[in-house]
Scaffold this motif. Structure first.
Motif, PDB file in Angstrom:
ATOM      1  N   GLU A 458       0.820  -1.209   0.000  1.00 46.96           N
ATOM      2  CA  GLU A 458       0.000   0.000   0.000  1.00 46.96           C
ATOM      3  C   GLU A 458       0.854   1.260   0.000  1.00 46.96           C
ATOM      4  OE1 GLU A 458      -3.904   0.703   2.213  1.00 46.96           O
ATOM      5  OE2 GLU A 458      -2.454   1.455   3.647  1.00 46.96           O
ATOM      6  N   VAL A 459       1.797   1.364   0.928  1.00 49.32           N
ATOM      7  CA  VAL A 459       2.627   2.590   0.962  1.00 49.32           C
ATOM      8  C   VAL A 459       3.427   2.730  -0.315  1.00 49.32           C
ATOM      9  CG1 VAL A 459       3.138   3.563   3.206  1.00 49.32           C
ATOM     10  CG2 VAL A 459       4.105   1.350   2.626  1.00 49.32           C
ATOM     11  N   MET A 460       3.906   1.588  -0.834  1.00 49.39           N
ATOM     12  CA  MET A 460       4.760   1.718  -2.010  1.00 49.39           C
ATOM     13  C   MET A 460       3.989   2.140  -3.241  1.00 49.39           C
ATOM     14  SD  MET A 460       7.773  -1.048  -1.489  1.00 49.39           S
ATOM     15  CE  MET A 460       8.543  -0.494  -2.984  1.00 49.39           C
ATOM     16  N   SER A 461       2.732   1.701  -3.343  1.00 50.60           N
ATOM     17  CA  SER A 461       1.998   2.088  -4.547  1.00 50.60           C
ATOM     18  C   SER A 461       1.445   3.499  -4.450  1.00 50.60           C
ATOM     19  CB  SER A 461       0.877   1.086  -4.829  1.00 50.60           C
ATOM     20  OG  SER A 461      -0.090   1.176  -3.828  1.00 50.60           O
ATOM     21  N   LEU A 462       1.226   4.010  -3.249  1.00 43.84           N
ATOM     22  CA  LEU A 462       0.619   5.336  -3.124  1.00 43.84           C
ATOM     23  C   LEU A 462       1.632   6.463  -2.985  1.00 43.84           C
ATOM     24  CD1 LEU A 462      -2.362   4.619  -0.699  1.00 43.84           C
ATOM     25  CD2 LEU A 462      -2.539   5.436  -3.041  1.00 43.84           C
ATOM     26  N   SER A 463       2.788   6.164  -2.374  1.00 39.52           N
ATOM     27  CA  SER A 463       3.669   7.261  -1.972  1.00 39.52           C
ATOM     28  C   SER A 463       4.460   7.857  -3.128  1.00 39.52           C
ATOM     29  CB  SER A 463       4.665   6.759  -0.931  1.00 39.52           C
ATOM     30  OG  SER A 463       3.981   6.192   0.142  1.00 39.52           O
ATOM     31  N   VAL A 481      10.356   6.016  -5.678  1.00 39.91           N
ATOM     32  CA  VAL A 481       9.663   4.849  -5.135  1.00 39.91           C
ATOM     33  C   VAL A 481       9.348   3.810  -6.215  1.00 39.91           C
ATOM     34  CG1 VAL A 481       7.694   4.090  -3.770  1.00 39.91           C
ATOM     35  CG2 VAL A 481       8.695   6.327  -3.354  1.00 39.91           C
ATOM     36  N   ARG A 482       9.097   4.279  -7.438  1.00 42.36           N
ATOM     37  CA  ARG A 482       8.760   3.353  -8.511  1.00 42.36           C
ATOM     38  C   ARG A 482       9.865   2.335  -8.786  1.00 42.36           C
ATOM     39  NH1 ARG A 482       4.403   5.497 -12.052  1.00 42.36           N
ATOM     40  NH2 ARG A 482       3.887   7.385 -10.919  1.00 42.36           N
ATOM     41  N   ASN A 483      11.096   2.784  -8.603  1.00 40.88           N
ATOM     42  CA  ASN A 483      12.206   1.914  -8.989  1.00 40.88           C
ATOM     43  C   ASN A 483      12.925   1.263  -7.814  1.00 40.88           C
ATOM     44  OD1 ASN A 483      11.888   2.281 -11.765  1.00 40.88           O
ATOM     45  ND2 ASN A 483      12.768   4.336 -11.545  1.00 40.88           N
ATOM     46  N   VAL A 489      13.392  -2.222   0.305  1.00 41.89           N
ATOM     47  CA  VAL A 489      12.785  -1.481   1.416  1.00 41.89           C
ATOM     48  C   VAL A 489      12.822  -2.338   2.672  1.00 41.89           C
ATOM     49  CG1 VAL A 489      10.683  -0.382   2.240  1.00 41.89           C
ATOM     50  CG2 VAL A 489      11.314  -0.190  -0.167  1.00 41.89           C
ATOM     51  N   GLY A 490      12.582  -3.644   2.477  1.00 44.08           N
ATOM     52  CA  GLY A 490      12.632  -4.577   3.609  1.00 44.08           C
ATOM     53  C   GLY A 490      13.979  -4.549   4.315  1.00 44.08           C
TER      54      GLY A 490
END
Ligand SMILES: Nc1ncnc2c1ncn2[C@@H]1O[C@H](COP(=O)(O)OP(=O)(O)OP(=O)(O)O)[C@@H](O)[C@H]1O
Ligand SMILES: [Mg+2]
Lengths: 508, 377
Positions: A458-463, A481-483, A489-490
Motif C-alpha cells: 500500500e505505501v509503495m503504490s501510493l507514496s 519509489v517506482r524503482n 525497502v525490507g
C-alpha cells in the motif's frame, strides 16, 4: 452451521439463513465486505453471540453453544483481531490464564513456562515465555493468542483478520505456523480482506455478502478477481491511476524530534523530514519502530521531549490535539477506538466532531439537525458504510465500517495536512480502492499527505516519497519509489541497510 | 455453488430502513414496559418491608402511595417540593452528561437563595422586575460559584467530588454566618431574615385557584421554561454537542478539536446557575425569606432525580414528580401511620435502588461495549 439467522437487538440482520460448513483438517477462508456478517457468524460458532435461529452440527451431532466455555469444551478456539491478553503479565502467564498449573495457592511459574515452550515447539510458534506481553511486537502477541487457544484444547481455530496488523514477514511466519497446525490435525477458519493471502493459504473459500452466504468454492477454482466480484457484486479495479504532480511548499517540517515513552524508552530519536503540499510521503517500518509514537506526537496526542514541528509558517510543537486540528491537520488515528470514535454516539454525531461549529452544521451556536443528517447520509453513501441510517451508534457497526466512519470524516475535512495511520486496516477491497483514490485526490488537490501503513504494498503504490523507520530513527528517504523493490525497502526496515546522514538530509 | 442476489437497490434499502425503524419502536416499547414493571416490583418489595415492620402495614402503605393526593394542601406540598427537585435534577444532569460527578448543587442552591433574598431586600424594584432581577442575580452568582470546582477539575484535574463537597461546606457556613449576623432583624429571636417585599414573591397557586394549595407557586412556570431551555441547550446547540461528546469519549472530543477544558468548566457553571434557581424558588416562593437549613438536603436528592431520568432533561420533570411523590408520601406515612422516619427512608431507598439497578445494568453494558467493539474488528 445451518440456516443461521442473527438479528441484533437494534434490528440489524447480520446473518440471513447462512449455511456454512468446514471439513476437518482444512484451511477455510471466509471473505466478504465490511459488515457482511463474517465476525457475527464466527461469534455464533464461538458462543459469544446467540443465533436468532438455526442450528450447528459438529461431527454430525447437533450442538448448542451458549458460551465461550462451551465452545472451548467442544474444541473451538477463536483469536479476535484486537487481542485480549493481559498486557502486564508474562507470555507464559497469559497462555495458561484460565486454567493455570498450580503449586499450592500460587501459579506454578516454571510449569507455565514449560507448557508454553512445549506448545511453541510443537507448532513452530516462536515466543519468549518470560517476556511481558506489553513489550513484545504484535506478531508475537498474536502467536500468544493462538498458543492460548491451543492450550485450551482447540481443534478448530478461528482467526478473525489475523494478518491485518502484521508485516509481510510476520504474515509469512504466521502462514508457516498455520500449515504446521493443519499438519497436526487442526482445522483453521481464516478471515481476511486480502485476497492474495486467501489464495495463498486456503483450501476452500466461502464468500459472504449482505448477511448471506454467496457460495463456497475450492481455492484452486478461484481467482482474486472472481472472489472480488462475488463479494462486491461488481468488478473491482485493483490498479491505481496515479498522475504525476509537481509538489508544492514544505507544509510539514519536522526537525530533530525526540519522544520518550512512559517506560522511559526513547522511541522517536531525532526524526527530521518534510511533507510537501501535493505529495504523499509514506512511512514504512516494521511495527513498533516508533511510527505510532511519531504520528501521535505530530498530532498532539503525545508531547515531544525535544525538537520542533511546524505547519506552514507556524510552530505546532507541543500543541494539544485540539489546537493541532484547528490549525489545519486531519488525522486518521491508528488507535481508532480510543481517539477516532465515540462508540455510544451516533454515526452522524461522530462524523461532525471536527466541524460541528462551522456552517452549514452550526448557525449562531445552534446545530442544524437537518444538515447533520444530510451529511451523514452523504458519507454513508459515498463510503459505503453499511448502516441503515446515521442514527445508529458507531459501536454497533462492524469493525471495517467503524474505520470507514473515521476515514470518511477525515478525508472530507479539507485539511492542509492529512496524517493517515493505517487507513485501510480491516477495510474491504471495494472500500480500500475508494480510499486509495481519495488519498490520491487529496494529494492532487494540493494537500500534504503523510501515510503510515504496515501494508508495504500500500505505501509503495501510493507514496511519492518513502521514509523508512527503524528503531526510532529514519534510516532512509527514498525519492524514486517506482524503482525500488519491496525487498530493498525490507532491508532498510530491518536495519540491515542504511542511508548516510547526508543522503537523508538531501531528501528531507 | 448458488449465487443469491444481495440487497443492493435503493428500494430494498428503504424497505430495510423501515423495518429497522419498526424494530426500534418495538425496542423502546419493551424498555418502557420493563421500567414500569420494575416500578411495580419495587412497590411490592416496599410493601413487604412495610409488612415486616409496621403495626398497620396496609394503612401505612396506603398513606405512602395515595397520601400526596388525598388532600389539596398535600397536593400543593408535592408540587412545591417537586419544583425544587426538578431544578436540582436538571442542574445535576448537565454535568453528568459530560461524565462529571458534580455534587455542588447544594451549595449553588444556597448561593442562589442568599443572592435572591439580598437583592430583593435591599434593591427596591417594581413588580415583575422584582422577580426577574433577583432571579438573574442568583443565576449569575450560582454560575460564578460553580465555576470554581469546574475550573479546578478542568485545569488542575482536582477530583470534583472532593472539591464540590468542600465548597458546599464553606458555603453552608457562610450562609449561616451571613444570615445570623447581618440578615436577622434586630429583636427577632428566630434566626431568619425579614420577609421579602411582596413584589419579590412568586404568586401562590392557592391565591390563583382559591384552594388550599399550600406554598406551591408560579415558579412552576419558571421550571417549564428551564426544562425546555436545558433540553434545547443539550440537544440543539454546539455546546450541548460538546458536552455529550465529552461524556461519550473525552479523548475523542479532544482529538476532534473540542476545547474540553472550557466545556467541562462551563458545564459545572451552567449547572450552578440552574441549581441557583432552585434556591430562588425556596427563598421567594416557599418561605418568602431566608431561614436556617433552607435547602434541607435537597441538593443531594437531585442526583437521584437526574439518574432516574438518565440525564434526559425532558424526563427530569417526570422523575422529579415521581421522587417527590415518594418523599411527600413518606412524610405522610410517618405522621399518620406512626412508622419511623428511618423505615420510610429504607422503603424509599429500596424503591430507588431497584429502579436504579436497571440503569446500572445498562451502564455496565455500555462499558462492555468497548470490549465487544474490540472483539469485532
Ligand atoms: N453488537 C452489535 N449490535 C448491533 N449490530 C451489530 C453488532 N455487531 C455487528 N452488528 C451489525 O451486524 C452486521 C455484520 O457485522 P459483522 O461484524 O459480522 O461484519 P463483518 O463481516 O465481520 O465485517 P468487517 O469486515 O467490517 O469486520 C453489521 O451491519 C453490523 O453493523
Ligand atoms: Mg469483522
Amino acid at each position: 452451521m445451518r440456516d443461521i439467522i442473527k438479528i441484533y437487538p437494534n434490528g440489524v440482520r447480520a446473518n440471513r439463513e447462512v449455511h456454512f460448513g468446514i471439513r476437518s483438517g482444512e484451511i477455510h477462508a471466509l471473505v466478504g465486505e465490511n459488515g457482511a456478517g463474517k465476525s457475527t457468524l464466527m461469534k455464533i460458532l464461538y458462543g459469544v453471540e446467540r443465533p436468532s435461529s438455526g442450528s450447528i452440527f459438529l461431527r454430525g451431532k447437533s450442538v448448542h453453544i451458549n458460551s465461550e466455555h462451551e465452545a472451548i469444551a467442544l474444541g473451538i478456539g477463536m483469536v479476535f483481531q484486537n487481542f485480549m491478553l493481559v498486557p502486564s503479565f508474562t507470555i507464559a502467564q497469559n497462555v495458561v490464564l484460565g486454567s493455570e498449573p498450580m503449586r499450592g495457592m500460587l501459579l506454578d511459574q516454571r510449569a507455565a513456562v514449560k507448557i508454553t515452550n512445549n506448545l511453541a515447539r510443537q507448532y513452530g510458534l516462536v515466543v519468549d515465555p518470560t517476556a511481558i506481553v506489553d513489550s513484545v511486537p504484535v506478531g508475537m502477541r498474536q502467536r500468544v493468542e493462538i498458543l492460548k487457544a491451543l492450550y485450551r484444547g482447540a481443534d478448530i481455530l478461528i482467526l478473525d483478520e489475523p494478518t491485518a496488523v502484521l508485516t509481510p514477514q510476520e504474515t509469512r511466519e504466521l502462514f508457516a505456523a498455520i500449515r504446521q497446525l493443519v499438519n497436526a490435525g487442526k482445522t483453521i477458519i481464516f478471515i481476511s480482506h486480502k485476497l492474495r493471502e486467501v489464495m495463498e493459504i486456503s483450501d476452500r473459500v466461502s464468500v459472504m455478502r449482505d448477511g448471506q452466504m454467496v457460495g463456497t468454492l475450492h481455492t484452486s477454482d478461484a481467482t482474486e478477481s472472481r472472489l472480488a466480484k462475488m463479494m462486491v457484486g461488481r468488478e473491482v479495479f485493483l490498479q491505481l491511476d496515479k498522475p504525476t504532480k509537481e509538489r508544492g511548499v514544505a507544509m510539514l517540517q519536522v526537525r530533530h524530534l525526540e519522544y520518550v515513552n512512559e517506560a522511559g524508552r526513547e522511541v522517536v530519536r531525532g526524526v527530521s523530514f518534510n511533507t510537501y503540499s501535493g505529495e504523499i510521503l509514506g512511512i514504512a517500518g516494521v511495527e513498533g519502530n516508533g511510527q505510532t509514537e511519531l504520528v501521535e506526537v505530530l498530532t498532539g496526542l503525545r508531547k515531544p521531549v525535544a525538537g520542533t514541528v511546524s505547519l506552514g509558517d507556524h510552530s505546532i510543537t507541543g500543541l494539544s490535539a485540539s489546537a493541532v486540528r484547528l490549525s489545519g491537520v486531519a488525522h486518521i488515528p491508528e488507535d481508532r477506538l480510543t481517539n477516532g470514535v465515540a462508540l455510544n454516539a451516533s454515526i452522524d454525531e461522530n462524523l461532525i466532531v471536527d466541524r460541528y461549529n462551522k456552517p452549514p452544521f452550526s448557525r449562531a451556536g445552534f446545530v442544524s439537525h437537518g444538515a447533520v443528517v444530510k451529511h451523514g447520509e452523504k458519507m454513508i453513501d459515498q463510503y459505503a458504510i453499511r448502516a441503515p441510517d446515521g442514527t445508529l451508534p458507531v459501536g454497533s457497526l462492524s469493525g471495517g465500517n467503524m474505520q470507514k466512519v473515521v476515514v470518511a470524516r477525515e478525508l472530507s475535512a479539507n485539511p492542509k495536512l492529512l496524517i493517515a495511520a493505517q487507513p485501510t486496516r480491516g477495510v474491504d477491497i471495494g472500500a480500500t480502492e475508494f480510499m486509495h483514490q481519495q488519498l490520491l485526490k487529496q494529494r492532487n488537490e494540493g494537500v500534504a499527505v503523510l501515510l503510515v501503513s504496515a501494508d508495504l504494498a500500500e505505501v509503495m503504490s501510493l507514496s511519492d516519497r518513502l521514509a523508512v523507520m527503524h528503531n526510532g530513527r529514519i534510516v532512509a528517504i527514498i525519492t524514486d519509489v517506482r524503482n525500488v523493490s519491496e525487498e530493498e525497502v525490507g532491508l532498510f526496515m530491518l536495519g540491515v541497510k542504511q542511508q548516510t546522514q547526508a543522503e537523508i538530509e538531501a531528501n528531507w | 455453488m448458488v449465487d443469491t442476489p444481495a440487497i443492493t437497490n435503493s428500494e430494498a434499502r428503504v424497505h430495510e430502513r423501515m423495518r429497522i425503524r419498526k424494530e426500534r419502536v418495538r425496542g423502546s416499547l419493551i424498555d418502557l414496559v420493563v421500567t414500569l414493571g420494575t416500578i411495580v416490583i419495587a412497590l411490592v418489595v416496599g410493601f413487604i418491608v412495610t409488612l415486616a415492620v409496621g403495626k398497620q402495614p396496609i394503612a401505612a402503605y396506603t398513606a405512602l402511595l395515595t397520601g400526596p393526593l388525598s388532600q389539596v394542601n398535600r397536593l400543593g406540598n408535592w408540587l412545591q417540593d417537586a419544583t425544587t427537585l426538578i431544578l436540582i435534577g436538571l442542574s445535576v444532569s448537565i454535568a453528568f452528561q459530560a461524565r462529571q460527578f458534580n455534587l455542588g448543587a447544594e451549595g449553588s442552591l444556597l448561593v442562589g437563595a442568599m443572592t435572591a433574598a439580598v437583592v430583593a431586600l435591599y434593591v427596591p424594584l417594581p413588580p415583575i422586575l422584582g422577580i426577574i432581577v433577583p432571579l438573574l442575580a442568583a443565576m449569575a452568582a450560582g454560575f460564578l460559584v460553580a465555576l470554581i470546582p469546574g475550573w479546578m477539575k478542568a485545569y488542575l484535574n482536582a477530583n470534583e467530588i472532593v472539591s464540590t463537597l468542600m465548597i458546599n461546606a464553606i458555603i453552608a457556613n457562610l450562609y449561616q454566618y451571613l444570615l445570623i449576623n447581618f440578615l436577622t432583624p434586630e429583636g427577632d429571636n428566630v434566626r431568619r431574615s425579614a420577609l421579602l417585599p411582596a413584589t419579590s414573591a412568586f404568586p401562590l397557586l392557592a391565591d390563583i385557584f382559591n384552594a388550599n394549595l399550600g406554598r406551591a407557586n408560579l415558579a412552576i412556570v419558571v421550571v417549564l421554561i428551564v426544562v425546555i431551555a436545558v433540553w434545547i441547550l443539550m440537544r440543539h446547540t454546539s455546546f450541548g454537542y460538546e458536552i455529550r461528546m465529552i461524556g461519550a469519549n473525552e479523548k475523542f472530543a479532544q482529538y476532534g478539536g473540542i476545547n474540553t477544558k472550557r466545556v467541562v468548566m462551563l458545564a459545572f457553571a451552567i449547572g450552578g446557575a440552574v441549581a441557583a434557581i432552585g434556591g430562588v424558588h425556596l427563598a421567594m416562593g416557599v418561605h418568602n425569606r431566608l431561614i436556617l437549613g433552607i435547602s434541607a438536603g435537597l441538593g443531594f436528592e437531585g442526583i437521584v432525580v437526574a439518574m432516574l431520568a438518565r440525564n434526559n432533561p425532558l424526563l427530569v420533570p417526570i422523575t422529579g414528580l415521581f421522587y417527590s411523590y415518594l418523599r411527600i408520601g413518606g412524610d405522610i406515612m410517618e405522621r399518620t401511620a406512626s412508622v419511623g422516619a428511618e423505615i420510610v427512608q429504607v422503603i424509599q431507598a429500596v424503591i430507588i435502588l431497584l429502579i436504579t439497578a436497571q440503569f446500572v445494568i445498562e451502564y455496565v453494558r455500555t462499558r462492555r461495549n468497548r470490549r465487544a467493539a474490540e472483539a469485532k474488528l
